[in-house]
Write an enzyme that holds these catalytic residues in place. Structure first.
Site, PDB file in Angstrom:
ATOM      1  N   ASN A  97      21.184  72.658  14.352  1.00  0.00           N
ATOM      2  CA  ASN A  97      22.070  73.655  13.755  1.00  0.00           C
ATOM      3  C   ASN A  97      21.264  74.699  12.973  1.00  0.00           C
ATOM      4  O   ASN A  97      20.066  74.835  13.149  1.00  0.00           O
ATOM      5  CB  ASN A  97      23.168  73.016  12.899  1.00  0.00           C
ATOM      6  CG  ASN A  97      24.511  73.704  13.109  1.00  0.00           C
ATOM      7  OD1 ASN A  97      24.624  74.908  12.953  1.00  0.00           O
ATOM      8  ND2 ASN A  97      25.524  72.927  13.486  1.00  0.00           N
ATOM      9  N   ARG A  98      21.951  75.447  12.093  1.00  0.00           N
ATOM     10  CA  ARG A  98      21.383  76.664  11.513  1.00  0.00           C
ATOM     11  C   ARG A  98      20.885  76.462  10.085  1.00  0.00           C
ATOM     12  O   ARG A  98      21.460  75.687   9.316  1.00  0.00           O
ATOM     13  CB  ARG A  98      22.418  77.791  11.546  1.00  0.00           C
ATOM     14  CG  ARG A  98      22.785  78.219  12.957  1.00  0.00           C
ATOM     15  CD  ARG A  98      23.952  79.184  12.989  1.00  0.00           C
ATOM     16  NE  ARG A  98      24.211  79.638  14.348  1.00  0.00           N
ATOM     17  CZ  ARG A  98      24.958  78.977  15.229  1.00  0.00           C
ATOM     18  NH1 ARG A  98      25.565  77.846  14.880  1.00  0.00           N
ATOM     19  NH2 ARG A  98      25.136  79.455  16.447  1.00  0.00           N
ATOM     20  N   HIS A 123      18.258  75.133  15.570  1.00  0.00           N
ATOM     21  CA  HIS A 123      17.815  74.012  16.410  1.00  0.00           C
ATOM     22  C   HIS A 123      16.299  73.837  16.460  1.00  0.00           C
ATOM     23  O   HIS A 123      15.721  73.572  17.518  1.00  0.00           O
ATOM     24  CB  HIS A 123      18.367  74.173  17.819  1.00  0.00           C
ATOM     25  CG  HIS A 123      19.849  73.977  17.939  1.00  0.00           C
ATOM     26  ND1 HIS A 123      20.577  73.231  17.042  1.00  0.00           N
ATOM     27  CD2 HIS A 123      20.740  74.444  18.859  1.00  0.00           C
ATOM     28  CE1 HIS A 123      21.859  73.239  17.410  1.00  0.00           C
ATOM     29  NE2 HIS A 123      21.979  73.959  18.498  1.00  0.00           N
ATOM     30  N   HIS A 194      22.573  67.251  22.258  1.00  0.00           N
ATOM     31  CA  HIS A 194      23.265  68.490  22.594  1.00  0.00           C
ATOM     32  C   HIS A 194      23.816  68.491  24.028  1.00  0.00           C
ATOM     33  O   HIS A 194      23.808  69.529  24.691  1.00  0.00           O
ATOM     34  CB  HIS A 194      22.321  69.676  22.393  1.00  0.00           C
ATOM     35  CG  HIS A 194      23.001  70.959  22.026  1.00  0.00           C
ATOM     36  ND1 HIS A 194      23.809  71.652  22.902  1.00  0.00           N
ATOM     37  CD2 HIS A 194      22.997  71.677  20.871  1.00  0.00           C
ATOM     38  CE1 HIS A 194      24.258  72.754  22.316  1.00  0.00           C
ATOM     39  NE2 HIS A 194      23.787  72.785  21.077  1.00  0.00           N
ATOM     40  N   GLU A 333      28.180  67.387  18.527  1.00  0.00           N
ATOM     41  CA  GLU A 333      26.852  67.154  17.973  1.00  0.00           C
ATOM     42  C   GLU A 333      26.987  66.454  16.620  1.00  0.00           C
ATOM     43  O   GLU A 333      27.272  67.088  15.610  1.00  0.00           O
ATOM     44  CB  GLU A 333      26.110  68.479  17.816  1.00  0.00           C
ATOM     45  CG  GLU A 333      25.988  69.284  19.101  1.00  0.00           C
ATOM     46  CD  GLU A 333      25.766  70.766  18.827  1.00  0.00           C
ATOM     47  OE1 GLU A 333      24.728  71.096  18.201  1.00  0.00           O
ATOM     48  OE2 GLU A 333      26.632  71.578  19.205  1.00  0.00           O
TER      49      GLU A 333
END
Length: 368
Positions: A97-98, A123, A194, A333
């Site tokens: 994720n971010r 990621h 993912h 996820e």
């Protein structure tokens, strides 16, 4: 039952890599293999040690007909050349994720990561765990152990991180994914899987008719860059309420700021934990009416990112030769929350020397 084969190789990825990126060599690519896990019921899962990618999941429908429900490809070259690199089937890290602006601070020291998603880090960076070759070792009859050591300052992260991911296929039609890691410096870690699912079969239209239940009464709203605001907001009365199963497409076109920001669903849900943190919890249940296939997701993680293929657009063609259309796959996820290194109110993702990162997610397949 464990089988292995060579997966079609490709030319060396990037001759000149940034000094902070993973150092990928031609010798690494010589080790790429495809492993097959098959249980007594015929359920078959294929995994490559390139990116720890699940390339195929063959499961029966209610009539016993087998179908591949995982989006992906037959060759490594297709993964490396894919437009927009959608992370099909991969383990992503060091941080799934971010992370806002690719920056965080630990003990007063600032760290800067690769920015590869607008202004943010996504990621694990330019060459994350999905783009490296893992060491692989079959364990027992139906487990595959994958290991990778991310070097200190690789993609900007502190610490040498020793990672192990074990895939185990059981005769109860469960794929167990066990993540482990240790570090020699304090570092954020957030590994996740993912895989894109389409329970009708990969390439067979959209997932908008799939019925989804998420075991979560709250989610983490985001800004326009999909970075959490830090709030935990009730899903009740919003399109984000999946506490009772409903078709994914039912509310997806509603006039809603969060849906506009994500282009649909691309958000983290805060799982309802009946027990202590770290205990296994039902995170999600997905069913597909025409095939009768069901996917249940269990995890020790506190959150799950539900993404419904908003960036698929038909340019990618999968194993069956069919294009992957807009919203042609969904991801669940399991994870800690996005941007946790910059969000003091979120569960911590920091791993300390002497500690062990240890988390498990289970995908259970059935029919109804």
């Amino acid at each position: 039952m464990m089988r292995l084969a060579y997966l079609t190789p490709f030319l060396l990825l990037a001759c000149c890599l940034q000094s902070a990126s993973a150092q990928v060599t031609s010798q690494d690519f010589d080790k790429i293999m495809l492993y097959t896990l098959k249980n007594s019921n015929g359920l078959t899962i294929k995994v490559t040690n390139y990116g720890a990618i699940i390339t195929s999941i063959l499961v029966p429908d209610r009539d016993g007909e087998m179908g591949d429900i995982a989006l992906g490809y037959d060759s490594v070259e297709d993964y490396t050349n894919a437009v927009d690199k959608p992370y099909f089937g991969a383990v992503v890290g060091r941080y799934g994720n971010r992370i806002a602006e690719g920056k965080f601070t630990i003990d007063g020291e600032d760290y800067t990561l690769a920015v590869n998603n607008g202004p943010n880090h996504l990621h694990g960076g330019v060459i994350g765990f999905d783009k490296v070759v893992w060491d692989a070792k079959p364990v027992g009859d139906n487990s595959l152990e994958l290991t990778y050591v991310a070097k200190d300052m690789e993609e900007g992260y502190p610490g040498n991180l020793k990672c192990k991911v074990t895939y185990t296929l059981t005769d109860d039609n469960e794929l167990k994914i066990h993540y482990e890691a240790t570090t020699d410096k304090t570092t954020p870690v957030n590994l996740t899987q993912h895989t894109y699912f389409n329970l009708k079969g990969e390439g067979n239209g959209t997932i908008l008719d799939h019925e989804l239940m998420l075991n979560a009464k709250k989610f983490t709203p985001v800004d326009e860059g999909l970075i959490p605001t830090g709030q935990l907001v009730d899903v009740a009365g919003t399109p984000f309420d999946f506490t009772t199963a409903k078709p994914i497409g039912r509310d997806i076109e509603e006039a809603d700021e969060q849906l506009n920001f994500g282009g649909g669903y691309d958000h983290n849900w805060v799982l309802d934990k009946g027990g202590k943190d770290g205990e296994m919890t039902l995170a999600a249940r997905v069913s597909e009416p025409s095939s009768g296939r069901v996917l249940e997701v269990f995890t020790t993680e506190p959150g799950v990112q539900f993404y419904c293929g908003n960036f698929l657009d038909g340019r990618l063609t999968g194993k069956a030769g069919k294009p992957y259309v807009y919203r042609g796959g969904l991801c669940l996820e399991t994870q800690h929350f996005p941007d946790s290194p910059n969000q003091p109110n979120f569960p911590s993702t920091l791993l300390e020397p002497g500690e062990k990162y240890d988390t498990t997610t289970v995908f259970r397949f059935s029919t109804e």
